[in-house]
Design a protein around this motif. Structure first.
Motif, PDB file in Angstrom:
ATOM      1  N   PRO A   1      50.317  48.400  45.441  1.00 33.11           N
ATOM      2  CA  PRO A   1      50.334  48.282  44.186  1.00 33.11           C
ATOM      3  C   PRO A   1      51.540  48.365  42.622  1.00 33.11           C
ATOM      4  O   PRO A   1      51.944  49.470  43.180  1.00 33.11           O
ATOM      5  CB  PRO A   1      48.806  49.120  43.690  1.00 33.11           C
ATOM      6  CG  PRO A   1      48.867  49.440  45.098  1.00 33.11           C
ATOM      7  CD  PRO A   1      50.006  49.968  45.571  1.00 33.11           C
TER       8      PRO A   1
ATOM      9  N   PHE B   1      51.540  48.092  38.878  1.00 31.69           N
ATOM     10  CA  PHE B   1      51.454  48.852  37.149  1.00 31.69           C
ATOM     11  C   PHE B   1      51.672  47.515  36.259  1.00 31.69           C
ATOM     12  O   PHE B   1      53.171  48.311  35.728  1.00 31.69           O
ATOM     13  CB  PHE B   1      50.481  50.235  36.994  1.00 31.69           C
ATOM     14  CG  PHE B   1      50.082  50.605  38.320  1.00 31.69           C
ATOM     15  CD1 PHE B   1      48.467  50.022  38.511  1.00 31.69           C
ATOM     16  CD2 PHE B   1      50.399  51.452  39.078  1.00 31.69           C
ATOM     17  CE1 PHE B   1      48.082  50.773  39.711  1.00 31.69           C
ATOM     18  CE2 PHE B   1      49.830  51.833  40.371  1.00 31.69           C
ATOM     19  CZ  PHE B   1      48.779  52.072  40.226  1.00 31.69           C
TER      20      PHE B   1
ATOM     21  N   VAL C   1      46.775  46.064  37.748  1.00 31.59           N
ATOM     22  CA  VAL C   1      47.180  45.884  38.784  1.00 31.59           C
ATOM     23  C   VAL C   1      47.571  44.428  39.905  1.00 31.59           C
ATOM     24  O   VAL C   1      46.874  43.612  39.946  1.00 31.59           O
ATOM     25  CB  VAL C   1      46.377  46.716  40.052  1.00 31.59           C
ATOM     26  CG1 VAL C   1      46.149  47.158  41.136  1.00 31.59           C
ATOM     27  CG2 VAL C   1      45.340  47.695  38.886  1.00 31.59           C
TER      28      VAL C   1
END
Length: 365
Positions: free
Chosen positions: A175, A177, A222
């Motif tokens: 992931p 951000f 995300v």
């Protein structure tokens, strides 16, 4: 003598009338379900009653103590000696643990109001992966929550919060951000999550870098490919407020005190084409300096602007409010929150109201 005969006659008459009424006699008034499984759905029981009176019995209404309990009952008159039923279904969905519910019956019986009761205990259904991780990002990563709530935090405090994650894809997931504000540090632990493995998203909130007051929130996105996807949102929120719990009695006694000339202002009926204004007068009736930390309106149509933010003892200032009714109709109510260093009233709520009159429509109430 005449009075005595009259009383006796009335007693006999009442007794005769009472004797003619139907009588509702139940086989039981409490049903114990014991343990029931949430996965099994509704649990039902039937209360049976007999009309042991002399005239037909009619049930007018049956009410339960909550919407989780549904009743059905005999709708037709129950003749003397015949039976009727009250069927009760309890829905355990989302209600683990013990329960105790009442069913109130209204009828034409000699006892017009009667109460039944059901009791039991709901065994919670086993939670699935979807229950534990309800938030789905791109069918790759599921989260236990999409909200990182830091709740109450002091203006110079740093706090940590986290949500759990699980990789539901068949490939490793890393992931990223996007749109991370300066007062938040956020990371996936581990950085890359193997297929089927769990992890966490951990965030660090530095209130001193936020430099704000009251309830504040930010949106972080995300991503798995560096592209912002608006559906993959993480909300970060906090309520930044001073901690007055450690003030001594002497400090509290000399603390600033915020007071207002009014807390509610009604503009009355106004046309939709005209802006209206008012001033709330703020006065420091305490000893120490009063600091107005923040003034925040409940919507963009209400502009507020304090003339001064630091008030000495006895000093006053104005909070100017401008309300624009364009595009609105009917009764309008808006709020203005004033955050200050008054330890007893650090959050003050002011209100404005107006009735908007639209030409050709009259006043909507």
């Amino acid at each position: 003598m005449k009075n005595t005969l009259l009383i006796i006659s009335l007693v006999l008459l009442c007794s005769s009338v009472f004797a003619q009424k139907p009588v509702m006699t139940f086989d039981k008034t409490v049903h114990e379900f014991g343990d029931i499984q949430e996965v099994d759905g509704k649990a039902t029981t039937v209360f049976t009653y007999t009309n042991t009176g002399k005239t037909p019995l009619v049930v007018h209404d049956v009410k339960t103590s909550c919407g989780c309990t549904t009743p059905e009952w005999t709708q037709t008159p129950v003749q003397p000696g015949a039976t009727g039923t009250i069927k009760v279904a309890y829905n355990p969905a989302g209600r683990p643990g013990s329960f105790n519910k009442t069913i109130t019956i209204q009828s034409n019986a000699s006892q017009p109001t009667m109460q039944l009761r059901i009791v039991g205990n709901v065994i919670q259904k086993p939670k699935t992966m979807e229950d534990n991780f309800p938030v789905n990002y791109d069918n790759k990563l599921r989260l236990s929550d999409s909200h990182l709530a830091f709740t109450k935090i002091a203006p110079d405090e740093v706090k940590l919060a986290e949500v759990k994650t699980i990789n539901i894809s068949d490939a490793p997931v890393t992931p990223q951000f996007i749109n991370v504000p300066a007062h938040v540090t956020i990371a996936s632990i581990p950085e890359t999550i193997a297929p089927g493995a769990e992890g966490i998203i951990q965030a660090r909130y530095d209130a001193s870098k936020k430099n704000d007051w009251g309830f504040v929130s930010d949106i972080i996105y995300v991503s798995f490919d560096g592209v912002k996807k608006y559906n993959n949102r993480l909300t970060v929120s906090a309520t930044i407020s001073e901690d007055f719990s450690k003030l001594s009695e002497a400090q509290l006694a000399s603390a600033p005190v915020i007071t207002f000339n009014e807390s509610v202002h009604d503009f009355g009926t106004i046309p939709t084409s005209s802006k209206v204004d008012c001033d709330f007068v703020v006065t420091n009736t305490g000893s120490d300096k009063l600091i107005i930390r923040k003034v925040k309106a409940s919507c963009g149509c209400t502009a507020v602007n304090p003339e001064k933010t630091v008030l000495e003892k006895g000093e006053s200032t104005n909070i100017h409010v401008s309300f624009d009714p364009r595009g609105k109709s009917g009764k309008q109510q808006k709020t203005i929150t004033v955050i200050s260093n008054d330890p007893k009233r650090s959050n003050s709520l002011l209100r404005i109201s107006a009735m908007i009159s639209v030409p050709g429509e009259g006043v909507t109430k």
